[in-house]
Motif scaffolding. Structure first.
Motif, PDB file in Angstrom:
ATOM      1  N   MET A 296       0.919  -1.269  -0.433  1.00 25.83           N
ATOM      2  CA  MET A 296      -0.285   0.091   0.020  1.00 25.83           C
ATOM      3  C   MET A 296       1.071   1.394  -0.460  1.00 25.83           C
ATOM      4  O   MET A 296       0.615   2.206  -0.785  1.00 25.83           O
ATOM      5  CB  MET A 296      -0.865   0.033   1.185  1.00 25.83           C
ATOM      6  CG  MET A 296      -2.049   1.083   1.654  1.00 25.83           C
ATOM      7  SD  MET A 296      -3.520   0.212  -0.360  1.00 25.83           S
ATOM      8  CE  MET A 296      -4.027   2.143   0.400  1.00 25.83           C
ATOM      9  N   ASN A 297       1.578   1.157   0.272  1.00 26.07           N
ATOM     10  CA  ASN A 297       2.727   1.900   0.692  1.00 26.07           C
ATOM     11  C   ASN A 297       3.732   2.619  -0.466  1.00 26.07           C
ATOM     12  O   ASN A 297       4.047   3.869  -0.754  1.00 26.07           O
ATOM     13  CB  ASN A 297       3.856   2.196   1.903  1.00 26.07           C
ATOM     14  CG  ASN A 297       4.959   3.132   2.129  1.00 26.07           C
ATOM     15  OD1 ASN A 297       4.364   4.594   1.933  1.00 26.07           O
ATOM     16  ND2 ASN A 297       5.731   3.342   2.576  1.00 26.07           N
ATOM     17  N   LEU A 298       4.067   1.257  -1.455  1.00 27.33           N
ATOM     18  CA  LEU A 298       4.488   1.580  -2.428  1.00 27.33           C
ATOM     19  C   LEU A 298       3.404   2.124  -3.812  1.00 27.33           C
ATOM     20  O   LEU A 298       3.644   3.458  -4.453  1.00 27.33           O
ATOM     21  CB  LEU A 298       4.988   0.433  -3.324  1.00 27.33           C
ATOM     22  CG  LEU A 298       5.194   0.482  -4.264  1.00 27.33           C
ATOM     23  CD1 LEU A 298       6.741   1.137  -4.689  1.00 27.33           C
ATOM     24  CD2 LEU A 298       5.692  -0.235  -5.194  1.00 27.33           C
ATOM     25  N   LEU A 299       2.576   1.943  -3.450  1.00 27.75           N
ATOM     26  CA  LEU A 299       1.102   2.401  -4.424  1.00 27.75           C
ATOM     27  C   LEU A 299       1.257   4.307  -3.745  1.00 27.75           C
ATOM     28  O   LEU A 299       0.924   4.709  -4.984  1.00 27.75           O
ATOM     29  CB  LEU A 299      -0.147   1.914  -4.188  1.00 27.75           C
ATOM     30  CG  LEU A 299      -1.450   2.536  -4.893  1.00 27.75           C
ATOM     31  CD1 LEU A 299      -1.198   1.849  -6.639  1.00 27.75           C
ATOM     32  CD2 LEU A 299      -2.514   1.342  -4.377  1.00 27.75           C
ATOM     33  N   ILE A 300       0.877   4.430  -2.485  1.00 21.03           N
ATOM     34  CA  ILE A 300       0.598   6.012  -2.415  1.00 21.03           C
ATOM     35  C   ILE A 300       1.345   6.580  -2.926  1.00 21.03           C
ATOM     36  O   ILE A 300       1.957   7.942  -3.486  1.00 21.03           O
ATOM     37  CB  ILE A 300       0.240   5.600  -0.979  1.00 21.03           C
ATOM     38  CG1 ILE A 300      -0.839   4.795  -0.453  1.00 21.03           C
ATOM     39  CG2 ILE A 300       0.827   7.590  -0.148  1.00 21.03           C
ATOM     40  CD1 ILE A 300      -0.906   5.185   0.816  1.00 21.03           C
ATOM     41  N   ARG A 301       2.969   6.162  -3.227  1.00 16.55           N
ATOM     42  CA  ARG A 301       4.653   7.369  -3.697  1.00 16.55           C
ATOM     43  C   ARG A 301       4.171   6.924  -4.617  1.00 16.55           C
ATOM     44  O   ARG A 301       4.936   7.875  -5.779  1.00 16.55           O
ATOM     45  CB  ARG A 301       5.301   6.202  -2.616  1.00 16.55           C
ATOM     46  CG  ARG A 301       6.070   5.662  -1.621  1.00 16.55           C
ATOM     47  CD  ARG A 301       7.271   6.911  -0.862  1.00 16.55           C
ATOM     48  NE  ARG A 301       8.282   6.513  -0.189  1.00 16.55           N
ATOM     49  CZ  ARG A 301       7.659   7.570   1.196  1.00 16.55           C
ATOM     50  NH1 ARG A 301       7.443   8.817   0.335  1.00 16.55           N
ATOM     51  NH2 ARG A 301       7.797   7.643   1.796  1.00 16.55           N
ATOM     52  N   LEU A 302       3.580   5.985  -5.642  1.00 18.95           N
ATOM     53  CA  LEU A 302       3.274   6.041  -6.644  1.00 18.95           C
ATOM     54  C   LEU A 302       2.576   7.211  -7.094  1.00 18.95           C
ATOM     55  O   LEU A 302       2.649   8.370  -8.086  1.00 18.95           O
ATOM     56  CB  LEU A 302       3.281   5.078  -7.987  1.00 18.95           C
ATOM     57  CG  LEU A 302       3.173   4.717  -9.218  1.00 18.95           C
ATOM     58  CD1 LEU A 302       3.672   4.923 -10.026  1.00 18.95           C
ATOM     59  CD2 LEU A 302       2.263   3.716  -9.348  1.00 18.95           C
ATOM     60  N   LEU A 303       1.511   6.693  -6.040  1.00 17.43           N
ATOM     61  CA  LEU A 303       0.227   8.247  -6.693  1.00 17.43           C
ATOM     62  C   LEU A 303       1.546   9.878  -6.700  1.00 17.43           C
ATOM     63  O   LEU A 303       0.647  10.981  -7.367  1.00 17.43           O
ATOM     64  CB  LEU A 303      -0.242   8.130  -5.495  1.00 17.43           C
ATOM     65  CG  LEU A 303      -2.024   9.363  -5.846  1.00 17.43           C
ATOM     66  CD1 LEU A 303      -2.483   9.111  -7.917  1.00 17.43           C
ATOM     67  CD2 LEU A 303      -2.901   8.515  -4.789  1.00 17.43           C
ATOM     68  N   ILE A 304       1.741   9.815  -5.093  1.00 18.95           N
ATOM     69  CA  ILE A 304       2.590  10.944  -5.434  1.00 18.95           C
ATOM     70  C   ILE A 304       3.362  11.641  -5.789  1.00 18.95           C
ATOM     71  O   ILE A 304       3.478  12.882  -6.388  1.00 18.95           O
ATOM     72  CB  ILE A 304       3.240  10.990  -3.566  1.00 18.95           C
ATOM     73  CG1 ILE A 304       2.148  10.989  -2.835  1.00 18.95           C
ATOM     74  CG2 ILE A 304       3.970  12.234  -3.567  1.00 18.95           C
ATOM     75  CD1 ILE A 304       2.940  10.672  -1.138  1.00 18.95           C
ATOM     76  N   SER A 305       4.319  10.763  -6.353  1.00 16.47           N
ATOM     77  CA  SER A 305       5.396  11.125  -7.781  1.00 16.47           C
ATOM     78  C   SER A 305       4.029  11.345  -8.853  1.00 16.47           C
ATOM     79  O   SER A 305       5.111  12.105 -10.075  1.00 16.47           O
ATOM     80  CB  SER A 305       6.299   9.964  -8.279  1.00 16.47           C
ATOM     81  OG  SER A 305       7.138   9.267  -7.219  1.00 16.47           O
ATOM     82  N   THR A 306       3.299  10.607  -8.894  1.00 14.75           N
ATOM     83  CA  THR A 306       2.067  10.580 -10.424  1.00 14.75           C
ATOM     84  C   THR A 306       1.981  12.285 -10.393  1.00 14.75           C
ATOM     85  O   THR A 306       2.018  13.127 -11.602  1.00 14.75           O
ATOM     86  CB  THR A 306       1.360   9.775 -10.844  1.00 14.75           C
ATOM     87  OG1 THR A 306       1.515   8.680 -10.875  1.00 14.75           O
ATOM     88  CG2 THR A 306       0.032  10.215 -11.804  1.00 14.75           C
ATOM     89  N   LEU A 307       1.894  12.509  -8.900  1.00 21.17           N
ATOM     90  CA  LEU A 307       0.839  13.703  -8.871  1.00 21.17           C
ATOM     91  C   LEU A 307       1.866  15.115  -9.003  1.00 21.17           C
ATOM     92  O   LEU A 307       1.649  16.346 -10.248  1.00 21.17           O
ATOM     93  CB  LEU A 307       0.647  14.309  -7.335  1.00 21.17           C
ATOM     94  CG  LEU A 307      -0.335  15.109  -7.336  1.00 21.17           C
ATOM     95  CD1 LEU A 307      -1.745  15.809  -8.334  1.00 21.17           C
ATOM     96  CD2 LEU A 307      -1.024  15.263  -5.707  1.00 21.17           C
ATOM     97  N   ALA A 308       3.221  14.645  -8.683  1.00 22.52           N
ATOM     98  CA  ALA A 308       4.703  16.047  -9.196  1.00 22.52           C
ATOM     99  C   ALA A 308       4.916  15.916 -10.175  1.00 22.52           C
ATOM    100  O   ALA A 308       5.180  16.772 -10.773  1.00 22.52           O
ATOM    101  CB  ALA A 308       5.858  15.119  -7.531  1.00 22.52           C
ATOM    102  N   ILE A 309       4.792  14.794 -11.382  1.00 22.62           N
ATOM    103  CA  ILE A 309       5.057  14.898 -12.472  1.00 22.62           C
ATOM    104  C   ILE A 309       3.756  15.810 -13.167  1.00 22.62           C
ATOM    105  O   ILE A 309       4.425  16.648 -13.641  1.00 22.62           O
ATOM    106  CB  ILE A 309       5.111  13.862 -13.154  1.00 22.62           C
ATOM    107  CG1 ILE A 309       6.457  13.048 -12.384  1.00 22.62           C
ATOM    108  CG2 ILE A 309       4.953  13.891 -14.801  1.00 22.62           C
ATOM    109  CD1 ILE A 309       6.237  11.244 -12.703  1.00 22.62           C
ATOM    110  N   VAL A 310       2.732  15.627 -12.449  1.00 19.30           N
ATOM    111  CA  VAL A 310       1.909  16.738 -13.381  1.00 19.30           C
ATOM    112  C   VAL A 310       1.900  17.767 -13.111  1.00 19.30           C
ATOM    113  O   VAL A 310       1.755  18.750 -13.721  1.00 19.30           O
ATOM    114  CB  VAL A 310       0.137  16.014 -12.640  1.00 19.30           C
ATOM    115  CG1 VAL A 310      -0.847  16.572 -13.817  1.00 19.30           C
ATOM    116  CG2 VAL A 310      -0.134  14.718 -13.539  1.00 19.30           C
ATOM    117  N   VAL A 311       2.293  18.221 -11.272  1.00 20.02           N
ATOM    118  CA  VAL A 311       2.378  19.824 -11.934  1.00 20.02           C
ATOM    119  C   VAL A 311       3.864  20.263 -11.733  1.00 20.02           C
ATOM    120  O   VAL A 311       3.570  21.172 -12.206  1.00 20.02           O
ATOM    121  CB  VAL A 311       1.533  19.926  -9.241  1.00 20.02           C
ATOM    122  CG1 VAL A 311       3.123  20.584  -9.129  1.00 20.02           C
ATOM    123  CG2 VAL A 311       1.134  19.162  -9.107  1.00 20.02           C
ATOM    124  N   ALA A 312       4.824  19.811 -12.145  1.00 16.96           N
ATOM    125  CA  ALA A 312       5.675  20.159 -12.345  1.00 16.96           C
ATOM    126  C   ALA A 312       5.576  19.810 -14.339  1.00 16.96           C
ATOM    127  O   ALA A 312       5.580  20.968 -15.057  1.00 16.96           O
ATOM    128  CB  ALA A 312       6.740  19.213 -12.426  1.00 16.96           C
TER     129      ALA A 312
END
Length: 111
Positions: free
Chosen positions: A1-17
């Motif tokens: 579950m932690n890996l999935l949350i980190r993936l979601l955070i990275s995805t969101l960071a890429i979209v924001v960037a």
């Protein structure tokens, strides 16, 4: 579950960037998730090897060459993922910095 949350955070960071940095194009949220996975894999396996090989020049440049390695990793991700494009070195450098900062801020809420 932690890996999935980190993936979601990275995805969101890429979209924001991609929205903040001119010269960065991410086609969709799916593409951003694929970019997050590819960057994670490259940072895990390739980046340590490049850092060891570039250690003398990194020392000579007082650590600034580390940014060049980050840009190289991002360019490699643009080559591997369709729908993800970066127009230049400065855009890739700023994109890497923004992704790092946004991921760190969002990651603080995870811990």
């Amino acid at each position: 579950m932690n890996l999935l949350i980190r993936l979601l955070i990275s995805t969101l960071a890429i979209v924001v960037a991609s929205k903040l940095v001119p010269g960065v194009f991410v086609e969709s949220w799916t593409t951003a998730a694929i970019v997050a996975i590819v960057l994670g894999i490259l940072n895990t396996f390739l980046k340590p090897v490049l850092q060891i090989l570039a250690l003398p020049i990194t020392i000579l440049t007082l650590g600034i060459f580390y940014f060049v390695i980050n840009v190289f990793i991002i360019y490699l991700a643009t080559y591997l993922v369709d729908g993800f494009a970066i127009s230049g070195f400065i855009s890739a450098l700023i994109f890497g910095l923004v992704v790092s900062v946004v991921s760190a801020i969002l990651g603080m809420f995870l811990d």
